[in-house]
Motif scaffolding. Structure first.
Motif, PDB file in Angstrom:
ATOM      1  N   LEU A 221       0.824  -1.212   0.000  1.00 43.61           N
ATOM      2  CA  LEU A 221       0.000   0.000   0.000  1.00 43.61           C
ATOM      3  C   LEU A 221       0.856   1.258   0.000  1.00 43.61           C
ATOM      4  O   LEU A 221       1.945   1.299   0.611  1.00 43.61           O
ATOM      5  CB  LEU A 221      -0.941  -0.004   1.199  1.00 43.61           C
ATOM      6  CG  LEU A 221      -2.168  -0.905   1.012  1.00 43.61           C
ATOM      7  CD1 LEU A 221      -2.818  -1.230   2.346  1.00 43.61           C
ATOM      8  CD2 LEU A 221      -3.169  -0.248   0.080  1.00 43.61           C
ATOM      9  N   LYS A 222       0.341   2.274  -0.669  1.00 45.44           N
ATOM     10  CA  LYS A 222       1.031   3.551  -0.808  1.00 45.44           C
ATOM     11  C   LYS A 222       0.145   4.661  -0.250  1.00 45.44           C
ATOM     12  O   LYS A 222      -1.082   4.514  -0.190  1.00 45.44           O
ATOM     13  CB  LYS A 222       1.297   3.828  -2.285  1.00 45.44           C
ATOM     14  CG  LYS A 222       2.075   2.764  -3.010  1.00 45.44           C
ATOM     15  CD  LYS A 222       2.199   3.094  -4.484  1.00 45.44           C
ATOM     16  CE  LYS A 222       2.963   2.033  -5.242  1.00 45.44           C
ATOM     17  NZ  LYS A 222       3.090   2.354  -6.696  1.00 45.44           N
ATOM     18  N   PRO A 223       0.736   5.778   0.128  1.00 45.94           N
ATOM     19  CA  PRO A 223      -0.092   6.899   0.610  1.00 45.94           C
ATOM     20  C   PRO A 223      -1.160   7.312  -0.403  1.00 45.94           C
ATOM     21  O   PRO A 223      -2.265   7.715   0.006  1.00 45.94           O
ATOM     22  CB  PRO A 223       0.942   8.007   0.815  1.00 45.94           C
ATOM     23  CG  PRO A 223       2.204   7.285   1.156  1.00 45.94           C
ATOM     24  CD  PRO A 223       2.176   6.046   0.292  1.00 45.94           C
ATOM     25  N   GLU A 224      -0.882   7.195  -1.678  1.00 47.39           N
ATOM     26  CA  GLU A 224      -1.865   7.579  -2.685  1.00 47.39           C
ATOM     27  C   GLU A 224      -3.033   6.594  -2.781  1.00 47.39           C
ATOM     28  O   GLU A 224      -3.995   6.855  -3.508  1.00 47.39           O
ATOM     29  CB  GLU A 224      -1.208   7.747  -4.064  1.00 47.39           C
ATOM     30  CG  GLU A 224      -0.338   6.585  -4.497  1.00 47.39           C
ATOM     31  CD  GLU A 224       1.139   6.820  -4.189  1.00 47.39           C
ATOM     32  OE1 GLU A 224       1.458   7.282  -3.063  1.00 47.39           O
ATOM     33  OE2 GLU A 224       1.976   6.503  -5.067  1.00 47.39           O
ATOM     34  N   ASP A 225      -2.964   5.505  -2.061  1.00 47.05           N
ATOM     35  CA  ASP A 225      -4.113   4.592  -1.980  1.00 47.05           C
ATOM     36  C   ASP A 225      -5.124   5.044  -0.940  1.00 47.05           C
ATOM     37  O   ASP A 225      -6.205   4.457  -0.825  1.00 47.05           O
ATOM     38  CB  ASP A 225      -3.649   3.169  -1.636  1.00 47.05           C
ATOM     39  CG  ASP A 225      -2.806   2.549  -2.729  1.00 47.05           C
ATOM     40  OD1 ASP A 225      -1.796   1.899  -2.388  1.00 47.05           O
ATOM     41  OD2 ASP A 225      -3.157   2.709  -3.919  1.00 47.05           O
ATOM     42  N   THR A 226      -4.791   6.056  -0.178  1.00 47.43           N
ATOM     43  CA  THR A 226      -5.711   6.566   0.837  1.00 47.43           C
ATOM     44  C   THR A 226      -6.984   7.074   0.191  1.00 47.43           C
ATOM     45  O   THR A 226      -6.955   7.913  -0.704  1.00 47.43           O
ATOM     46  CB  THR A 226      -5.046   7.713   1.623  1.00 47.43           C
ATOM     47  OG1 THR A 226      -3.934   7.190   2.358  1.00 47.43           O
ATOM     48  CG2 THR A 226      -6.031   8.353   2.591  1.00 47.43           C
ATOM     49  N   ALA A 227      -8.111   6.527   0.633  1.00 44.70           N
ATOM     50  CA  ALA A 227      -9.404   6.874   0.046  1.00 44.70           C
ATOM     51  C   ALA A 227     -10.511   6.141   0.788  1.00 44.70           C
ATOM     52  O   ALA A 227     -10.251   5.228   1.577  1.00 44.70           O
ATOM     53  CB  ALA A 227      -9.454   6.491  -1.434  1.00 44.70           C
ATOM     54  N   MET A 228     -11.737   6.541   0.497  1.00 45.99           N
ATOM     55  CA  MET A 228     -12.894   5.750   0.891  1.00 45.99           C
ATOM     56  C   MET A 228     -13.104   4.721  -0.212  1.00 45.99           C
ATOM     57  O   MET A 228     -13.181   5.083  -1.398  1.00 45.99           O
ATOM     58  CB  MET A 228     -14.131   6.631   1.044  1.00 45.99           C
ATOM     59  CG  MET A 228     -15.356   5.901   1.550  1.00 45.99           C
ATOM     60  SD  MET A 228     -15.190   5.381   3.273  1.00 45.99           S
ATOM     61  CE  MET A 228     -15.531   6.954   4.066  1.00 45.99           C
ATOM     62  N   TYR A 229     -13.197   3.470   0.183  1.00 40.98           N
ATOM     63  CA  TYR A 229     -13.369   2.390  -0.772  1.00 40.98           C
ATOM     64  C   TYR A 229     -14.816   1.905  -0.740  1.00 40.98           C
ATOM     65  O   TYR A 229     -15.358   1.606   0.333  1.00 40.98           O
ATOM     66  CB  TYR A 229     -12.416   1.245  -0.458  1.00 40.98           C
ATOM     67  CG  TYR A 229     -10.997   1.525  -0.904  1.00 40.98           C
ATOM     68  CD1 TYR A 229     -10.220   2.471  -0.244  1.00 40.98           C
ATOM     69  CD2 TYR A 229     -10.447   0.869  -1.995  1.00 40.98           C
ATOM     70  CE1 TYR A 229      -8.935   2.748  -0.662  1.00 40.98           C
ATOM     71  CE2 TYR A 229      -9.161   1.138  -2.421  1.00 40.98           C
ATOM     72  CZ  TYR A 229      -8.409   2.082  -1.757  1.00 40.98           C
ATOM     73  OH  TYR A 229      -7.123   2.368  -2.172  1.00 40.98           O
TER      74      TYR A 229
END
Length: 123
Positions: free
Chosen positions: A86-94
């Protein structure tokens, strides 16, 4: 009434992993393609991954290819998203959503979406 529920989100360090789960009731689970979507703050919602009705065909966003794996267990009525590296840019509401038919075509109907589960990867 269709009910879609996601679980498994959380906060994980960069390089870590999470597995999201999604259940769908009120429809014949095995008759529908299922997809994962995400929306980060200030950004548009994007498709992450999709799996057809029996799990024999999948599709991924370029940004997650090789790191995320979508799968489903029709007898259990559950879909999964294994997220590795996982990367910081994967941060999101899924969000999980069911498609109207057996293939990943078009967009899921408005009432076939879950409420989302938050994934946070601090930078």
């Amino acid at each position: 009434q269709v009910q879609v529920v996601e679980s498994g989100g959380g906060s994980v360090q960069a390089g870590g992993f999470l597995r999201l789960s999604c259940t769908a009731s009120g429809l014949t689970f095995g008759g529908h393609a299922m997809g994962w979507f995400r929306q980060a703050p200030g950004k548009q919602r994007e498709g992450v991954a999709c799996v057809n009705w029996r799990g024999s065909a999948t599709d991924y966003a370029d940004s997650v290819k090789g790191r995320f794996t979508i799968s489903r267990d029709n007898p259990k009525g559950t879909m999964y998203l294994q997220m590795n590296s996982l990367k910081p840019e994967d941060t999101a509401m899924y969000y999980c959503a069911a498609y109207a038919n057996a293939q990943c075509i078009g967009s899921p109907p408005n009432n076939y979406w879950g409420r989302g589960t938050q994934v946070t990867v601090p930078s």
